[in-house]
Write a protein that holds these residues in place. Structure first.
Motif, mmCIF file in Angstrom:
data_model
loop_
_atom_site.group_PDB
_atom_site.id
_atom_site.type_symbol
_atom_site.label_atom_id
_atom_site.label_comp_id
_atom_site.label_asym_id
_atom_site.label_seq_id
_atom_site.Cartn_x
_atom_site.Cartn_y
_atom_site.Cartn_z
ATOM 1 N N THR A 169 0.823 -1.209 0.000
ATOM 2 C CA THR A 169 0.000 0.000 0.000
ATOM 3 C C THR A 169 0.862 1.266 0.000
ATOM 4 O O THR A 169 0.496 2.267 -0.627
ATOM 5 C CB THR A 169 -0.943 0.026 1.213
ATOM 6 O OG1 THR A 169 -0.180 -0.177 2.423
ATOM 7 C CG2 THR A 169 -2.003 -1.060 1.095
ATOM 8 N N ARG A 220 0.966 4.173 -3.008
ATOM 9 C CA ARG A 220 0.888 5.626 -2.801
ATOM 10 C C ARG A 220 2.050 6.334 -3.515
ATOM 11 O O ARG A 220 1.887 7.447 -4.026
ATOM 12 C CB ARG A 220 0.892 5.957 -1.318
ATOM 13 C CG ARG A 220 -0.389 5.571 -0.595
ATOM 14 C CD ARG A 220 -0.308 5.918 0.886
ATOM 15 N NE ARG A 220 -0.310 7.356 1.113
ATOM 16 C CZ ARG A 220 0.075 7.919 2.249
ATOM 17 N NH1 ARG A 220 0.518 7.170 3.253
ATOM 18 N NH2 ARG A 220 0.032 9.224 2.398
ATOM 19 N N HIS A 260 -2.444 13.387 0.897
ATOM 20 C CA HIS A 260 -3.727 13.218 0.222
ATOM 21 C C HIS A 260 -3.720 12.080 -0.809
ATOM 22 O O HIS A 260 -4.762 11.779 -1.395
ATOM 23 C CB HIS A 260 -4.136 14.524 -0.474
ATOM 24 C CG HIS A 260 -4.531 15.601 0.482
ATOM 25 N ND1 HIS A 260 -3.636 16.506 1.002
ATOM 26 C CD2 HIS A 260 -5.737 15.905 1.040
ATOM 27 C CE1 HIS A 260 -4.257 17.333 1.834
ATOM 28 N NE2 HIS A 260 -5.533 16.996 1.873
ATOM 29 N N CYS A 261 -2.556 11.453 -1.004
ATOM 30 C CA CYS A 261 -2.469 10.367 -1.981
ATOM 31 C C CYS A 261 -3.085 9.089 -1.419
ATOM 32 O O CYS A 261 -2.761 8.671 -0.297
ATOM 33 C CB CYS A 261 -1.016 10.092 -2.354
ATOM 34 S SG CYS A 261 -0.404 11.113 -3.696
ATOM 35 N N SER A 262 -3.944 8.489 -2.184
ATOM 36 C CA SER A 262 -4.483 7.175 -1.835
ATOM 37 C C SER A 262 -3.703 6.105 -2.604
ATOM 38 O O SER A 262 -3.089 6.381 -3.640
ATOM 39 C CB SER A 262 -5.969 7.092 -2.200
ATOM 40 O OG SER A 262 -6.719 8.040 -1.471
#
Length: 223
Positions: free
Chosen positions: A30, A34, A82-84
């Motif tokens: 994960t 990102r 703010h990056c998913s």
């Protein structure tokens, strides 16, 4: 979001025309996803030349050196917050591997000695996962893979090998990878594949891309 919420990324200059953004935490998929998302966003900024995702990091080059580096740091940190995670749906690439033997896996004995496992156990654990390609680097076509079983993790060699052949399947610390071309390496070679990872005659010339999945298929084991 990263599981290491108390840590912050580290941003450092690479000369006057680039910087390195290093994400906190370990080698979680994960976190790498990102990084992929951040590279896409930062690569669109007008002051950016190129955004290159690495293993839990990103290199950002500049078309011209920024006048206000502090503002760029703030912008990068805000973008990271703010990056998913960006899942990339790539291909599954099967690599036939001959494990062991002096000609194919000359350092298998070192992995056996460090882990205390048998050759068969190492081969089974190494070939079981589907390895996500995190990034490309080191040399053209080389894939940084995630997801190796920690039971076969083995420290890098104290004295590097000066000319490892292309196709060498190796373990370096908690990672595994395949040499795309002949050259020096400090990793422990446990096998070899005949697959070509970099060929200028192909389009594209590089076999793998971030988001692809690599599976090592046992062709033969030499004990």
């Amino acid at each position: 979001m990263s599981s290491n919420q108390g840590e912050r990324p580290v941003i450092s200059l690479l000369g006057t025309t680039a910087l390195l953004f290093e994400a906190p935490g370990d080698l979680e998929l994960t976190t790498q996803q990102r990084i992929w998302a951040l590279a896409i966003e930062a690569g669109k900024w007008p002051e950016a030349g190129e955004a290159v995702p690495g293993m839990n990091n990103m290199m950002l080059t500049f078309s011209t050196p920024p006048r206000d580096l502090s503002a760029l740091r703030v912008r990068l940190l805000a973008a990271w917050d703010h990056c998913s995670a960006l899942p990339l749906e790539g291909r599954i690439i099967d690599l036939p591997v001959i494990y062991g033997g002096d000609d194919f896996g000359p350092h298998m004995a070192d992995v056996v000695a460090h882990t205390g496992l048998s050759i068969d156990d190492i081969v089974e654990l190494h070939s079981a996962p589907l390895y996500p390609v995190y990034a490309l680097g080191s040399h053209p076509g080389f894939c940084y893979l995630g997801g190796m079983d920690p039971r076969i993790a083995t420290p890098r060699r104290k004295v590097p090998i000066t000319n490892l052949p292309g196709g060498a399947v190796s373990i370096g610390g908690v990672q595994t990878g395949v040499s795309a071309s002949a050259g020096p390496s400090g990793w422990n070679t446990i096998g070899r594949t005949t697959m070509s990872f970099f060929d200028l005659a192909q389009d594209p010339p590089i076999l793998c891309a971030p988001g692809d999945l690599v599976r090592f298929r046992v062709e033969r084991v030499i004990r």
